[in-house]
Scaffold this motif. Structure first.
Motif, PDB file in Angstrom:
ATOM      1  N   ALA A  34      -8.605   6.838   5.623  1.00 11.66           N
ATOM      2  CA  ALA A  34      -8.831   7.835   4.581  1.00 11.66           C
ATOM      3  C   ALA A  34      -9.874   8.856   5.021  1.00 11.66           C
ATOM      4  O   ALA A  34      -9.770  10.036   4.717  1.00 11.66           O
ATOM      5  CB  ALA A  34      -9.275   7.148   3.295  1.00 11.66           C
ATOM      6  N   CYS A  70      -9.239   6.951  -3.679  1.00 13.16           N
ATOM      7  CA  CYS A  70      -9.155   5.605  -4.238  1.00 13.16           C
ATOM      8  C   CYS A  70     -10.446   4.819  -4.036  1.00 13.16           C
ATOM      9  O   CYS A  70     -11.004   4.777  -2.936  1.00 13.16           O
ATOM     10  CB  CYS A  70      -7.997   4.846  -3.588  1.00 13.16           C
ATOM     11  N   CYS A 125      -9.056  -2.542   0.706  1.00 15.22           N
ATOM     12  CA  CYS A 125      -7.658  -2.353   1.062  1.00 15.22           C
ATOM     13  C   CYS A 125      -7.475  -2.149   2.569  1.00 15.22           C
ATOM     14  O   CYS A 125      -6.358  -2.174   3.076  1.00 15.22           O
ATOM     15  CB  CYS A 125      -7.111  -1.140   0.308  1.00 15.22           C
ATOM     16  N   ARG A 127      -8.292   0.629   4.190  1.00 15.61           N
ATOM     17  CA  ARG A 127      -7.894   2.019   4.451  1.00 15.61           C
ATOM     18  C   ARG A 127      -9.090   2.970   4.551  1.00 15.61           C
ATOM     19  O   ARG A 127      -8.903   4.182   4.587  1.00 15.61           O
ATOM     20  CB  ARG A 127      -6.965   2.494   3.330  1.00 15.61           C
ATOM     21  N   GLU A 128     -10.306   2.463   4.582  1.00 17.45           N
ATOM     22  CA  GLU A 128     -11.466   3.348   4.562  1.00 17.45           C
ATOM     23  C   GLU A 128     -11.494   4.285   5.757  1.00 17.45           C
ATOM     24  O   GLU A 128     -11.709   5.495   5.611  1.00 17.45           O
ATOM     25  CB  GLU A 128     -12.750   2.519   4.507  1.00 17.45           C
ATOM     26  N   GLN A 137       0.838  -1.200   0.000  1.00 18.37           N
ATOM     27  CA  GLN A 137       0.000   0.000   0.000  1.00 18.37           C
ATOM     28  C   GLN A 137       0.871   1.247   0.000  1.00 18.37           C
ATOM     29  O   GLN A 137       1.985   1.253   0.507  1.00 18.37           O
ATOM     30  CB  GLN A 137      -0.883   0.016   1.254  1.00 18.37           C
ATOM     31  N   ARG A 181     -10.440   1.736  -1.275  1.00 21.99           N
ATOM     32  CA  ARG A 181     -10.069   1.985   0.126  1.00 21.99           C
ATOM     33  C   ARG A 181     -10.711   0.996   1.094  1.00 21.99           C
ATOM     34  O   ARG A 181     -10.134   0.662   2.123  1.00 21.99           O
ATOM     35  CB  ARG A 181     -10.412   3.427   0.505  1.00 21.99           C
ATOM     36  N   CYS A 197      -5.339   7.725  -0.706  1.00 14.54           N
ATOM     37  CA  CYS A 197      -6.415   6.794  -0.359  1.00 14.54           C
ATOM     38  C   CYS A 197      -7.779   7.478  -0.350  1.00 14.54           C
ATOM     39  O   CYS A 197      -8.802   6.832  -0.586  1.00 14.54           O
ATOM     40  CB  CYS A 197      -6.145   6.160   1.004  1.00 14.54           C
ATOM     41  N   THR A 198      -7.800   8.779  -0.086  1.00 17.24           N
ATOM     42  CA  THR A 198      -9.079   9.490  -0.053  1.00 17.24           C
ATOM     43  C   THR A 198      -9.723   9.552  -1.430  1.00 17.24           C
ATOM     44  O   THR A 198     -10.921   9.784  -1.542  1.00 17.24           O
ATOM     45  CB  THR A 198      -8.895  10.924   0.481  1.00 17.24           C
TER      46      THR A 198
END
Length: 317
Positions: free
Chosen positions: A313, A301, A307, A309-310, A291, A304, A298-299
């Motif tokens: 992000a 993507c 991955c 990362r929500e 990553q 997210r 990520c904001t």
């Protein structure tokens, strides 16, 4: 009836290169892990990645609406049909309204819609977007189309003889060429031969000037030269910023093309380093695609959530 199967062949494009630069994990999800997600029997994870990869954001959506409207107008001009700017604008507005309703309801998970629009990442992640921001998105489209129709381009198109037209956003099934044994996607928005016999490639932009656009158009110049067997030194290239009303001529000479080829070779080499078997375009394990450390990426993507990362992000946004 025999079903058509698709091979995930190795290829190169400017957008693929940019995704490689932005985040290796997103690159892996987009070009490898999501493959086959359109199949009815695809694993849930693969299906999710495939749907997410098709989502755009509101800025890219506006750009696509403009590009499609100009494409249709140019094709009408080429066919000798009358083009009425007011009707073009009205069609674009209606299309955006229909798109918005489809995306807001997240219907992309269950219903097919239209080829060049599959939903918006803002709706998928329930991002708080003010009404004024959505209105501004339409204003971007409206002003871009207004400038185009008041510019020299429609009249230039009307003055072209049939033999001078090369192509108008012909699509990925057509606009490819081979460089150093690699299939390259290069789809100029407009390509024609001018009165002096010089081939011209044009790329419409709805955004601001950004690094990398010249590189993209150099790829178009190489494509046009190869496909139509035209001298590279004669090709001219233009970036047209519709919302700013600015036309930028891209330098197409031996040094510029040579630099493009060097950077292309470096990009291809990096992509192939990530393959377990280059001959079959089989990637290494997911662990070879870490990553990004840049959470601001990520904001934007679509991946997210899968991955992981929500939440991170959301804090950055």
């Amino acid at each position: 009836m025999r079903r058509t199967t698709f091979a995930n062949d190795f290829s190169w494009s400017k957008s693929r290169h940019e995704k490689l630069q932005d985040c290796l994990r997103a690159y892996y999800f987009y070009y490898y892990r999501s493959w086959g997600g359109w199949e009815s029997g695809a694993p849930k994870e693969v299906r999710e990645l495939y749907v997410l990869k098709k989502l755009g954001n509101r800025y890219a959506w506006a750009g696509t609406i403009v590009h499609d409207a100009i494409k249709d107008a140019l094709l009408d001009i080429r066919a000798g049909r009358t083009v009425e700017p007011e009707k073009v604008e009205a069609r674009a507005r209606k299309l955006m309204q229909d798109d918005f309703r489809y995306s807001r309801g997240k219907s992309y998970w269950t219903q097919k819609y239209r080829k060049t629009f599959s939903g918006l990442v803002e709706h998928e992640y329930d991002e708080p977007v003010a009404d004024e921001a959505w209105k501004q998105n339409w204003e971007t489209v409206r002003s871009a189309l207004a400038w185009f129709f008041s510019s020299r381009w429609p009249e230039l198109a009307r003055g072209l003889k049939p033999a001078q037209w090369l192509e108008v956003d012909a699509g990925a099934d057509f606009s490819t060429f081979t460089m150093d044994g690699v299939k390259v996607f290069a789809i100029p928005d407009f390509a024609y031969v001018d009165a002096e016999g010089a081939p011209v490639v044009v790329d419409w932009k709805t955004g601001k000037v950004r690094e990398g656009y010249d590189e993209q158009v150099l790829g178009y110049a190489l494509y046009v030269s190869q496909r139509y067997r035209l001298p590279m030194e004669k090709v001219r290239a233009s970036l047209v910023y519709l919302n700013d009303g600015v036309e930028h001529q891209v330098q197409v000479d031996a040094d510029a093309v040579g630099g493009f080829k060097v950077r292309f070779a470096q990009s291809v080499s990096r992509m192939r380093e990530l393959l377990a078997d280059p001959a079959s375009n089989t990637p290494k394990d997911e662990s070879a695609f870490p990553q990004t450390e840049n959470l601001s990426s990520c904001t934007r993507c679509a991946f997210r959530r899968p991955c992981g990362r929500e939440a991170a992000a959301a804090k950055v946004a």
